[in-house]
Design a protein around this motif. Structure first.
Motif, PDB file in Angstrom:
ATOM      1  N   GLU A 215       0.849  -1.096   0.135  1.00 27.14           N
ATOM      2  CA  GLU A 215      -0.174   0.067   0.048  1.00 27.14           C
ATOM      3  C   GLU A 215       0.716   1.162  -0.118  1.00 27.14           C
ATOM      4  O   GLU A 215       0.576   2.224  -0.698  1.00 27.14           O
ATOM      5  N   TYR A 216       1.835   1.281   0.660  1.00 25.55           N
ATOM      6  CA  TYR A 216       2.810   2.392   0.739  1.00 25.55           C
ATOM      7  C   TYR A 216       3.685   2.504  -0.389  1.00 25.55           C
ATOM      8  O   TYR A 216       3.631   3.547  -1.231  1.00 25.55           O
ATOM      9  N   LEU A 217       3.918   1.240  -1.066  1.00 26.18           N
ATOM     10  CA  LEU A 217       4.710   1.219  -2.357  1.00 26.18           C
ATOM     11  C   LEU A 217       3.714   2.005  -3.598  1.00 26.18           C
ATOM     12  O   LEU A 217       4.314   2.753  -4.329  1.00 26.18           O
ATOM     13  N   ASP A 218       2.597   1.439  -3.538  1.00 26.15           N
ATOM     14  CA  ASP A 218       1.573   1.781  -4.353  1.00 26.15           C
ATOM     15  C   ASP A 218       1.328   3.697  -4.378  1.00 26.15           C
ATOM     16  O   ASP A 218       1.193   4.249  -5.425  1.00 26.15           O
ATOM     17  N   TYR A 219       1.285   3.992  -3.193  1.00 32.55           N
ATOM     18  CA  TYR A 219       1.041   5.296  -2.659  1.00 32.55           C
ATOM     19  C   TYR A 219       2.255   6.140  -3.304  1.00 32.55           C
ATOM     20  O   TYR A 219       1.902   7.387  -3.969  1.00 32.55           O
ATOM     21  N   VAL A 220       3.514   5.724  -3.003  1.00 35.73           N
ATOM     22  CA  VAL A 220       4.578   6.580  -3.445  1.00 35.73           C
ATOM     23  C   VAL A 220       4.610   6.593  -4.791  1.00 35.73           C
ATOM     24  O   VAL A 220       4.844   7.488  -5.433  1.00 35.73           O
ATOM     25  N   ARG A 221       4.526   5.452  -5.627  1.00 36.61           N
ATOM     26  CA  ARG A 221       4.484   5.464  -7.113  1.00 36.61           C
ATOM     27  C   ARG A 221       3.590   6.096  -7.768  1.00 36.61           C
ATOM     28  O   ARG A 221       3.774   6.573  -8.849  1.00 36.61           O
ATOM     29  N   ALA A 222       2.660   6.269  -7.115  1.00 33.45           N
ATOM     30  CA  ALA A 222       1.440   7.262  -7.767  1.00 33.45           C
ATOM     31  C   ALA A 222       1.817   8.800  -7.974  1.00 33.45           C
ATOM     32  O   ALA A 222       1.365   9.340  -9.006  1.00 33.45           O
ATOM     33  N   TYR A 223       3.022   9.262  -7.476  1.00 26.01           N
ATOM     34  CA  TYR A 223       3.269  10.529  -7.472  1.00 26.01           C
ATOM     35  C   TYR A 223       4.811  10.492  -8.531  1.00 26.01           C
ATOM     36  O   TYR A 223       5.202  11.712  -8.708  1.00 26.01           O
ATOM     37  N   LEU A 224       4.845   9.245  -9.025  1.00 19.58           N
ATOM     38  CA  LEU A 224       6.369   9.060  -9.984  1.00 19.58           C
ATOM     39  C   LEU A 224       5.651   9.346 -11.473  1.00 19.58           C
ATOM     40  O   LEU A 224       5.123   8.603 -11.916  1.00 19.58           O
ATOM     41  N   GLY A 225       6.142  10.651 -11.892  1.00 16.68           N
ATOM     42  CA  GLY A 225       5.978  10.856 -13.255  1.00 16.68           C
ATOM     43  C   GLY A 225       7.040  10.760 -14.116  1.00 16.68           C
ATOM     44  O   GLY A 225       8.233  10.408 -13.635  1.00 16.68           O
ATOM     45  N   THR A 226       7.005  11.155 -15.411  1.00 17.34           N
ATOM     46  CA  THR A 226       8.201  10.884 -16.092  1.00 17.34           C
ATOM     47  C   THR A 226       9.430  11.848 -16.008  1.00 17.34           C
ATOM     48  O   THR A 226      10.378  11.710 -16.270  1.00 17.34           O
ATOM     49  N   ASP A 227       9.140  12.933 -15.229  1.00 15.87           N
ATOM     50  CA  ASP A 227      10.193  13.915 -14.977  1.00 15.87           C
ATOM     51  C   ASP A 227      10.349  13.909 -13.564  1.00 15.87           C
ATOM     52  O   ASP A 227      10.247  15.142 -12.932  1.00 15.87           O
ATOM     53  N   CYS A 228      10.659  12.826 -12.795  1.00 18.66           N
ATOM     54  CA  CYS A 228      10.788  12.841 -11.400  1.00 18.66           C
ATOM     55  C   CYS A 228      12.062  12.077 -11.105  1.00 18.66           C
ATOM     56  O   CYS A 228      12.484  11.214 -11.709  1.00 18.66           O
ATOM     57  N   GLU A 229      12.509  12.570  -9.723  1.00 12.61           N
ATOM     58  CA  GLU A 229      13.537  11.702  -9.248  1.00 12.61           C
ATOM     59  C   GLU A 229      13.097  11.183  -7.787  1.00 12.61           C
ATOM     60  O   GLU A 229      12.461  11.955  -7.082  1.00 12.61           O
ATOM     61  N   LEU A 230      13.442   9.937  -7.593  1.00 15.86           N
ATOM     62  CA  LEU A 230      13.065   9.056  -6.521  1.00 15.86           C
ATOM     63  C   LEU A 230      14.259   9.247  -5.582  1.00 15.86           C
ATOM     64  O   LEU A 230      15.430   8.700  -6.000  1.00 15.86           O
ATOM     65  N   TYR A 231      13.950   9.300  -4.273  1.00 15.81           N
ATOM     66  CA  TYR A 231      15.039   9.269  -3.117  1.00 15.81           C
ATOM     67  C   TYR A 231      14.485   8.249  -2.091  1.00 15.81           C
ATOM     68  O   TYR A 231      13.271   8.220  -1.625  1.00 15.81           O
ATOM     69  N   THR A 232      15.223   7.359  -1.810  1.00 17.31           N
ATOM     70  CA  THR A 232      14.693   6.576  -0.760  1.00 17.31           C
ATOM     71  C   THR A 232      15.738   6.336   0.329  1.00 17.31           C
ATOM     72  O   THR A 232      16.902   6.106  -0.059  1.00 17.31           O
ATOM     73  N   GLU A 233      15.397   6.182   1.757  1.00 15.66           N
ATOM     74  CA  GLU A 233      16.221   6.180   2.897  1.00 15.66           C
ATOM     75  C   GLU A 233      17.379   7.134   2.752  1.00 15.66           C
ATOM     76  O   GLU A 233      18.568   6.725   2.817  1.00 15.66           O
ATOM     77  N   GLU A 234      16.876   8.354   2.466  1.00 20.01           N
ATOM     78  CA  GLU A 234      17.912   9.200   2.284  1.00 20.01           C
ATOM     79  C   GLU A 234      18.300  10.193   3.465  1.00 20.01           C
ATOM     80  O   GLU A 234      17.452  10.613   4.218  1.00 20.01           O
ATOM     81  N   ARG A 235      19.655  10.097   3.846  1.00 23.90           N
ATOM     82  CA  ARG A 235      20.057  10.749   4.773  1.00 23.90           C
ATOM     83  C   ARG A 235      20.279  12.279   4.619  1.00 23.90           C
ATOM     84  O   ARG A 235      20.937  12.767   3.748  1.00 23.90           O
ATOM     85  N   VAL A 236      19.723  13.072   5.470  1.00 24.54           N
ATOM     86  CA  VAL A 236      19.645  14.465   5.315  1.00 24.54           C
ATOM     87  C   VAL A 236      20.345  15.288   6.453  1.00 24.54           C
ATOM     88  O   VAL A 236      20.354  14.887   7.596  1.00 24.54           O
ATOM     89  N   ASP A 237      21.125  16.361   6.072  1.00 26.54           N
ATOM     90  CA  ASP A 237      21.773  17.036   7.155  1.00 26.54           C
ATOM     91  C   ASP A 237      20.703  18.286   7.730  1.00 26.54           C
ATOM     92  O   ASP A 237      20.119  18.783   6.942  1.00 26.54           O
ATOM     93  N   LEU A 238      20.662  18.225   8.947  1.00 23.96           N
ATOM     94  CA  LEU A 238      19.576  19.321   9.632  1.00 23.96           C
ATOM     95  C   LEU A 238      20.335  20.172  10.423  1.00 23.96           C
ATOM     96  O   LEU A 238      20.060  20.909  11.242  1.00 23.96           O
ATOM     97  N   SER A 239      21.776  20.149  10.235  1.00 24.43           N
ATOM     98  CA  SER A 239      22.566  21.284  11.106  1.00 24.43           C
ATOM     99  C   SER A 239      22.437  22.694  10.962  1.00 24.43           C
ATOM    100  O   SER A 239      22.795  23.203  11.977  1.00 24.43           O
ATOM    101  N   HIS A 240      21.902  22.865  10.057  1.00 25.58           N
ATOM    102  CA  HIS A 240      21.419  24.373   9.529  1.00 25.58           C
ATOM    103  C   HIS A 240      20.321  24.806  10.703  1.00 25.58           C
ATOM    104  O   HIS A 240      20.124  26.044  10.834  1.00 25.58           O
ATOM    105  N   VAL A 241      19.584  23.870  11.094  1.00 20.22           N
ATOM    106  CA  VAL A 241      18.560  24.302  12.160  1.00 20.22           C
ATOM    107  C   VAL A 241      18.629  23.608  13.330  1.00 20.22           C
ATOM    108  O   VAL A 241      18.099  24.175  14.488  1.00 20.22           O
ATOM    109  N   VAL A 242      19.284  22.287  13.542  1.00 20.87           N
ATOM    110  CA  VAL A 242      19.442  21.870  14.826  1.00 20.87           C
ATOM    111  C   VAL A 242      20.843  21.264  15.118  1.00 20.87           C
ATOM    112  O   VAL A 242      21.467  20.852  14.007  1.00 20.87           O
TER     113      VAL A 242
END
Length: 225
Positions: free
Chosen positions: A80-107
């Motif tokens: 259900e989660y996979l179907d939900y995410v993939r519904a937003y994947l168009g031809t001009d889209c980039e997918l990120y999964t389990e992406e580590r993000v830097d929050l040090s600019h706020v935390v």
């Protein structure tokens, strides 16, 4: 594995109760894992594998992930989660999964790992997806601080591209209820960052106030104190 002092996943706690950071200090390093947290880890790992390899969850039924075998029920909910995410994947889209993000600019020393995100170039939107596998507590996308912090990390990383104007936060909770998404502008997100930076700075002080409340106390390690 290193954990952020002020994590995105616990942001509803330290934003509402800045003193919780100090209060939980004696409990750092204790093993708080249980059957539910391990179940959640397994579901997230399965979702990540499927998104990366363009597979469906049912292909992993009976296979071992995070020391347990995937059952059909879990595969169904993760799908259900996979179907939900993939519904937003168009031809001009980039997918990120389990992406580590830097929050040090706020935390201070902040970082986190988001479940998945889609950069939709055609519609100039950044979608942030958070899988909530639990069924005990309903989670909502509206003003969701964890999702907004992940969005802040992605904005910090991608803003130079000038590829999106708005960010959409999605909470996918297949075993309970998936709420409507929450959309904010980049200006809104910068305002949120300013608020978070103030709260985070306060939380890092030893004199930060402890503010009890239903949301912040629910999963606090120090609530027994």
């Amino acid at each position: 594995m290193k954990h952020a002092t002020l994590s995105a996943s616990a942001s509803s706690r330290w934003l509402n109760c800045p003193g919780s950071r100090k209060a939980e200090k004696p409990y750092i390093g204790l093993d708080n894992s249980n059957v539910y947290t391990l179940e959640g880890e397994r579901a997230h790992e399965l979702a990540d594998i499927c998104l990366k390899n363009e597979q469906d969850a049912e292909e992993y039924v009976g296979r071992q992930i995070v020391d347990e075998f995937i059952e059909s029920d879990m595969a169904q909910f993760v799908q259900e989660y996979l179907d939900y995410v993939r519904a937003y994947l168009g031809t001009d889209c980039e997918l990120y999964t389990e992406e580590r993000v830097d929050l040090s600019h706020v935390v201070p020393d902040g970082f986190g790992t988001l479940d998945s995100a889609i950069l939709d170039h055609a519609n100039r939107k950044l979608h942030i997806f958070d899988l909530k596998y639990g069924r005990g507590v309903q989670v909502y996308a509206f003003e969701n601080s964890q999702g907004l912090l992940y969005a802040s990390g992605m904005l910090n990383e991608l803003e130079f591209l000038d590829a999106f104007d708005n960010i959409v936060i999605h909470i996918v909770q297949p075993r309970k209820f998936t709420p409507p998404p929450y959309e904010v502008s980049i200006a809104d997100l910068h305002a949120f960052n300013s608020h978070v930076a103030e709260k985070a700075a306060l939380a890092m002080t030893d004199s930060a106030p402890r503010v009890p409340g239903e949301i912040q106390c629910q999963w606090c390690a120090a609530k027994g104190d």
